[in-house]
Design an enzyme around this catalytic site. Structure first.
Site, PDB file in Angstrom:
ATOM      1  CG  HIS A 150      -2.292  -0.372   0.781  1.00 12.13           C
ATOM      2  ND1 HIS A 150      -2.841   0.542  -0.557  1.00 12.13           N
ATOM      3  CD2 HIS A 150      -3.397  -0.880   1.249  1.00 12.13           C
ATOM      4  CE1 HIS A 150      -4.005   0.341  -0.234  1.00 12.13           C
ATOM      5  NE2 HIS A 150      -4.103  -0.789   0.385  1.00 12.13           N
ATOM      6  CG  ASP A 175      -5.900  -8.872 -24.747  1.00 13.35           C
ATOM      7  OD1 ASP A 175      -5.530 -10.626 -24.972  1.00 13.35           O
ATOM      8  OD2 ASP A 175      -6.663  -8.976 -25.458  1.00 13.35           O
TER       9      ASP A 175
END
Length: 316
Positions: A30, A243
């Site tokens: 984080h 993709d």
């Protein structure tokens, strides 16, 4: 990542299987950013890879490294006192899947209030969690809901702004609350949060307020003496758009051992929802048998993976 001084800021593992399938695991501290930052990173990584395989595939726009400085100028805010993170030694993470038709039926039970998908499912999860945690019928379960600041502050910052652009609001749930009451509490909490969000930017910006929020969160004890659920929605993020050149992902999941943590994710069809809940073993044993929950959700169903005209079912 339990040692802030020595743990890597990011770890990636690529798994190749004999069948030709690939699973990519990404773990990000984080310190680097929130879920929006992570998803943008994966999608950009995929787009760049796809571009070099197929030159007609466009390159992504670059992430905005300094846009968040206008909201959180480091020199004017206290340094966040990071604490080591410790998970639960005997925790269980289970996946609860809500089909689109079940979510619509659940939303209808909140009438006359019109809840969002997230509000309806989160309200049900919190109501059932209050029972699973062994709270008395009228005892409150405090829940925190993470809010993405990027589009909510005035003026908004671009969606590709890097960093932790998040805040949260609170609401209480109990076993005796009906769904309309719980949804109403969530909406009221969000309205209160919207008022505070004005202090993050524009003419109402209040650096003292932002600094106090950071200070309070930094100093909060990790071993709470009361029941707390932490809700984080990943819905409406572009989780299924990555993709790398061989098609979009067939399934995405998350793994966490954060105590009483709940992550809400879109199903692949964009209409259903997968909810990942982490609890201690004895609490999870009660939750996964809760009939109010099972009326709308399936527990750990097999994952159906679609590839062109082929449909395969896997147990994961």
């Amino acid at each position: 990542m339990n040692n802030p001084d020595h743990d890597p800021i990011m770890a990636i593992q690529i798994n190749c299987f004999h069948c030709g399938g690939i699973a990519i695991a990404v773990c990000v501290s984080h310190k680097l950013g929130d879920i929006s930052t992570l998803i943008n990173f994966v999608n950009d990584w995929a787009a760049i890879t796809n571009h070099y395989q197929h030159q007609n595939h466009p390159l992504p726009s670059p992430p905005l490294l300094d846009a968040g400085v206008s909201v959180f100028p480091q020199g004017d805010l206290p340094v966040y006192q990071e604490k080591p993170y410790f998970g639960l030694p005997k925790s269980v993470c289970k996946r609860f899947v809500f089909e689109a038709s079940k979510i619509e039926a659940l939303k209808a039970t909140a009438a006359p209030i019109l809840p969002t998908r997230f509000e309806a499912v989160a309200a049900l999860i919190c109501k059932c969690a209050a029972s699973a945690l062994g709270l008395s019928p009228n005892s409150p379960l405090l829940s925190t809901v993470t809010v993405n600041l990027r589009k909510r502050i005035d003026p908004p910052v671009p969606s590709k702004t890097l960093g932790n652009m998040i805040t949260f609001f609170l609401f209480c749930a109990s076993q005796t609350d009906q769904l309309p009451e719980l949804v109403s509490k969530m909406k009221q909490g969000m309205v209160g949060s919207e008022m505070q969000l004005k202090k993050y930017g524009g003419k109402y910006r209040d650096l003292d307020f932002i600094g106090e929020i950071l200070k309070r969160d930094s100093e909060a004890p990790r071993d709470l003496k009361f029941a707390l659920m932490t809700l984080s929605s990943w819905c409406r993020f572009s989780t299924y758009e990555a993709d790398f050149g061989w098609g979009k992902p067939v399934w995405i999941a998350s793994v966490s051992n954060f105590k009483n943590g709940v992550v809400f994710m879109d199903a692949r069809d964009g209409k259903g929802m997968e909810v990942l809940v982490n609890m201690e073993e004895q609490h999870m044993a009660r939750l996964e048998c809760n009939q109010d929950l099972l009326q709308y959700a399936s527990v750990e169903p097999s994952v159906q993976l679609y590839h062109q005209d082929d449909l395969s079912t896997f147990n994961v």
